[in-house]
Design a protein around this motif. Structure first.
Motif, PDB file in Angstrom:
ATOM      1  N   PRO A 183       2.743  -4.609  -2.984  1.00  0.00           N
ATOM      2  CA  PRO A 183       3.104  -4.391  -1.575  1.00  0.00           C
ATOM      3  C   PRO A 183       2.841  -2.965  -1.064  1.00  0.00           C
ATOM      4  O   PRO A 183       3.262  -2.622   0.045  1.00  0.00           O
TER       5      PRO A 183
ATOM      6  N   ILE B  96       1.558  -2.426   2.444  1.00  0.00           N
ATOM      7  CA  ILE B  96       2.503  -2.873   3.485  1.00  0.00           C
ATOM      8  C   ILE B  96       3.622  -1.843   3.652  1.00  0.00           C
ATOM      9  O   ILE B  96       4.028  -1.519   4.773  1.00  0.00           O
TER      10      ILE B  96
ATOM     11  N   LYS C 270       2.538   0.937   5.778  1.00  0.00           N
ATOM     12  CA  LYS C 270       2.515   0.574   7.199  1.00  0.00           C
ATOM     13  C   LYS C 270       3.929   0.565   7.782  1.00  0.00           C
ATOM     14  O   LYS C 270       4.168   1.062   8.889  1.00  0.00           O
TER      15      LYS C 270
ATOM     16  N   PHE D 140       0.473  -6.128  11.075  1.00  0.00           N
ATOM     17  CA  PHE D 140       0.611  -6.519   9.658  1.00  0.00           C
ATOM     18  C   PHE D 140      -0.418  -7.579   9.254  1.00  0.00           C
ATOM     19  O   PHE D 140      -0.097  -8.558   8.603  1.00  0.00           O
TER      20      PHE D 140
ATOM     21  N   PHE E  54      -2.461  -8.049   6.944  1.00  0.00           N
ATOM     22  CA  PHE E  54      -2.953  -7.773   5.585  1.00  0.00           C
ATOM     23  C   PHE E  54      -3.224  -9.105   4.867  1.00  0.00           C
ATOM     24  O   PHE E  54      -2.535 -10.089   5.123  1.00  0.00           O
TER      25      PHE E  54
ATOM     26  N   ILE F 124      -0.194 -10.889   2.971  1.00  0.00           N
ATOM     27  CA  ILE F 124       1.040 -11.223   3.708  1.00  0.00           C
ATOM     28  C   ILE F 124       0.975 -12.671   4.187  1.00  0.00           C
ATOM     29  O   ILE F 124      -0.060 -13.139   4.639  1.00  0.00           O
TER      30      ILE F 124
ATOM     31  N   VAL G 113       5.267 -11.290   0.699  1.00  0.00           N
ATOM     32  CA  VAL G 113       4.150 -10.512   0.153  1.00  0.00           C
ATOM     33  C   VAL G 113       3.746 -11.100  -1.189  1.00  0.00           C
ATOM     34  O   VAL G 113       4.586 -11.338  -2.052  1.00  0.00           O
TER      35      VAL G 113
END
Lengths: 263, 229
Positions: free
Chosen positions: B197, B200, B203, B174, B176, B179, B193
Motif C-alpha cells: 500500500p 496509496i 497519496k 485514488f 491506483f 485499489i 488494497v
C-alpha cells in the motif's frame, strides 16, 4: 429391513392388506351368485345365445357358464381379475423404478454400493412376490367359497399361475418403460395402453379368421387360450410368458445400467 | 481403482449427502439407517448413536414428519455412519440450528483428524473457513479457482477506512491499480488494497487525516475481492 427386496415388500404392506381383503370379498361375492345361475340353466342358455358375438368374445367360453369353472372364467378370469391385477402390477412396476426418480430417492440410493442390475432384479422379485401373494389369496378365497361353489382347486391354482404371469408381464413392461424414461406418467400410460390394445387384439381376432396370426402378439392369448380353469396349464404358453418376462427384465437392466439418471 | 469396474468398491468407501436429501417418508430414521447399513454391509451401531446424540435427532420418528433440519441430520448420519475414506457433503448444514451446527463442525474436524478426505460444498464462507484446508470456487458450473485457505488468507489484502478533517479527496485521486471497491461517504473514504500500500499511503498523506483504520478482510471479503466480478 434387510435389503431392497424386503423394503419394497414392506412399502406395499398396507396395499397388500386392502387388496387381499378386496380379493377375498370379490371371490365370495362372485361365488354367491353361482347357485342362482346354476338353478336356471335354460334361462342362461337363452341369454348366452342372445348375446351377439361382438360382445360374447370378451367373456371367454359362455357355453360352460353353468359349471363352477366356466362361471368363474366368465365372471372373474376373462376380464375383472386380469385387469385388476394388471392395474396393480403396473402401479407397483412404475413406482418401484420410475417412482424412485420422481421422488428423488434414486440419488442417494445409487450413491450407495448397490449395482443397478441388482436394483432392478430385487425390485422385480418384490413385485412378482406381491402379485403371487395376491394370486394365492384369490385361490384361498375360493376355499372359503367351496360350500356354495365346488370348483376344482387344482385347476383353479393353475389359472392363478396364469393370472400371476399376465400381471407380472405388464408389471415388467412398466419396469422397462420406467428404466428407459424415468417418468411415472409415461411408464403407467404406455404399459396400460399396451395392456388395453393387446386385450382388444385378443378379442377382435376371434371375429374374423383373417386376423388369426395377429393373436400371437397378444400376451392375453397365452393367458386365456388354454382355458386353464378347465384344461389346465399349457406349458408352451406358460413358457412363452415366462421367457417374455425374462427378456423384458433383461432389457430393463440393459437400458437402466448406463442411463444418465441425472444424479 | 477404475471408476467403472470397481464402482461398487469405490462407493463402499464414499459417504455422500446430496444437496436435497430425499428418502422414504414412511420409514423412521432408525429404519432408514439400518436399510443403508445393510446396503453398505457395515453397521457400527455405537457410532450411529454417537452421531445421533451429537446432532440431537430422534431416530424413532418417521422421516416424512421431520423438519428440514432434522431430515438433513439423518442424511449426515447416513453419509458418515460407515466412516468412509471420502466424504462428499453438499450444503450439509442447510436448515440446521447454530448449536447443532457447532456439533457438526466438531464431527467433521474429528474425521479430518483421522485423515479422511472431505469434499464440502457451502454458500456459507465462514463455515468453509472454519472447516476446510483448501477451497475451490465454482461459478456457472466451472471450477474457476482452487487455493489453500492459508494461502488465500496470506494474500496482502487490507481494508482502509479514512476520515478526513477538511478537504475530502475525490475518487479520481485514488486511481491506483492495486485499489478496489473504493467509496466515499460522509467524509469517510473506504477502499480495499491488494498488495503493497506504499503508493496509496503517500497519496493519503497529501490530505489532512482525522482518523485512519485498517483491517484484514474475512475469507468472504478476500473471496469477493478476487472473484466478485
Amino acid at each position: 429391513m434387510q435389503n431392497l427386496f424386503q423394503k419394497t415388500l414392506l412399502d406395499h404392506k398396507k396395499g397388500l392388506m386392502f387388496w387381499g381383503l378386496g380379493i377375498i370379498a370379490t371371490d365370495l361375492m362372485i361365488a354367491s351368485f353361482f347357485p342362482t345361475v346354476k338353478k336356471m340353466p335354460e334361462l342362461m342358455d337363452q341369454y348366452v345365445e342372445a348375446l351377439p358375438k361382438e360382445i360374447s368374445i370378451w367373456f371367454g367360453d359362455l357355453s360352460s357358464i353353468g359349471t363352477p369353472e366356466g362361471f368363474l372364467n366368465v365372471e372373474l378370469f376373462s376380464f375383472m381379475f386380469p385387469f385388476a391385477f394388471i392395474a396393480y402390477s403396473i402401479t407397483v412396476g412404475t413406482n418401484i423404478i420410475a417412482g424412485e426418480e420422481k421422488n428423488k430417492t434414486i440419488d442417494i440410493l445409487i450413491s450407495n454400493p448397490i449395482n443397478r442390475s441388482n436394483l432392478i432384479i430385487q425390485k422385480f422379485l418384490a413385485m412378482s412376490t406381491l402379485i403371487t401373494i395376491f394370486c394365492i389369496i384369490a385361490w384361498i378365497g375360493f376355499i372359503f367359497a367351496l360350500p356354495i361353489m365346488k370348483v376344482n382347486l387344482f385347476n383353479l391354482a393353475q389359472m392363478c399361475v396364469n393370472l400371476a404371469l399376465i400381471a407380472i408381464f405388464f408389471g415388467s413392461i412398466a419396469i422397462l418403460i420406467g428404466s428407459i424414461t424415468g417418468k411415472t406418467g409415461i411408464s403407467t400410460g404406455i404399459s396400460g395402453g399396451i395392456a388395453f390394445i393387446t386385450f382388444l387384439i385378443n378379442g377382435l381376432v376371434k371375429l374374423s379368421t383373417d386376423f388369426e396370426p395377429i393373436k400371437y402378439i397378444s400376451p392375453f392369448f397365452y393367458y386365456s387360450d388354454s382355458n386353464a380353469l378347465i384344461n389346465g396349464l399349457n406349458v408352451i404358453h406358460l413358457l412363452t410368458l415366462v421367457s417374455s418376462i425374462v427378456l423384458i427384465i433383461y432389457l430393463s437392466i440393459y437400458f437402466y445400467k448406463d442411463r444418465d439418471l441425472g444424479v | 481403482m477404475n471408476h467403472l469396474k470397481n464402482s461398487i468398491e469405490i462407493r463402499r468407501k464414499v459417504g455422500y449427502l446430496p444437496g436435497e436429501f430425499s428418502i422414504y417418508p414412511n420409514l423412521t430414521g432408525s429404519q432408514i439407517l439400518t436399510f443403508f447399513s445393510n446396503i453398505k454391509n457395515i453397521f457400527d451401531e455405537t457410532y450411529v448413536n454417537v452421531l445421533a446424540e451429537k446432532l440431537q435427532i430422534d431416530l424413532n420418528q418417521k422421516f416424512g414428519t421431520l423438519s428440514q433440519g432434522n431430515k438433513q441430520k439423518i442424511g449426515i448420519i447416513q453419509a458418515l455412519m460407515h466412516k468412509p475414506e471420502l466424504i462428499i457433503l453438499d450444503e450439509p448444514t442447510n436448515g440446521i440450528d447454530p448449536l447443532v451446527r457447532n456439533e457438526f463442525y466438531e464431527i467433521i474436524s474429528d474425521l479430518k483428524d483421522e485423515n479422511r478426505t472431505i469434499f464440502f460444498s457451502s454458500h456459507n464462507i465462514s463455515e468453509v473457513e472454519k472447516l476446510c484446508d483448501q477451497i475451490g470456487i465454482i461459478r456457472e458450473g466451472k471450477l474457476i479457482a482452487m487455493e489453500k485457505i492459508s494461502e488465500l488468507k496470506s494474500k496482502q489484502i487490507q481494508i482502509f477506512e479514512i476520515e478526513f478533517s477538511k478537504i475530502l479527496p475525490q475518487k479520481k485521486d485514488f486511481t491506483f491499480p492495486n485499489i478496489e471497491n473504493i467509496e466515499i461517504n460522509n467524509q469517510i473514504l473506504r477502499f480495499t488494497v491488494i498488495g503493497n500500500p506504499t503508493n496509496i499511503i503517500k497519496k493519503i498523506s497529501e490530505f489532512e487525516i482525522k482518523k485512519l483504520t485498517t483491517h484484514e478482510p474475512s475469507l468472504e471479503g478476500i473471496f469477493m475481492t478476487y472473484y466478485g466480478n
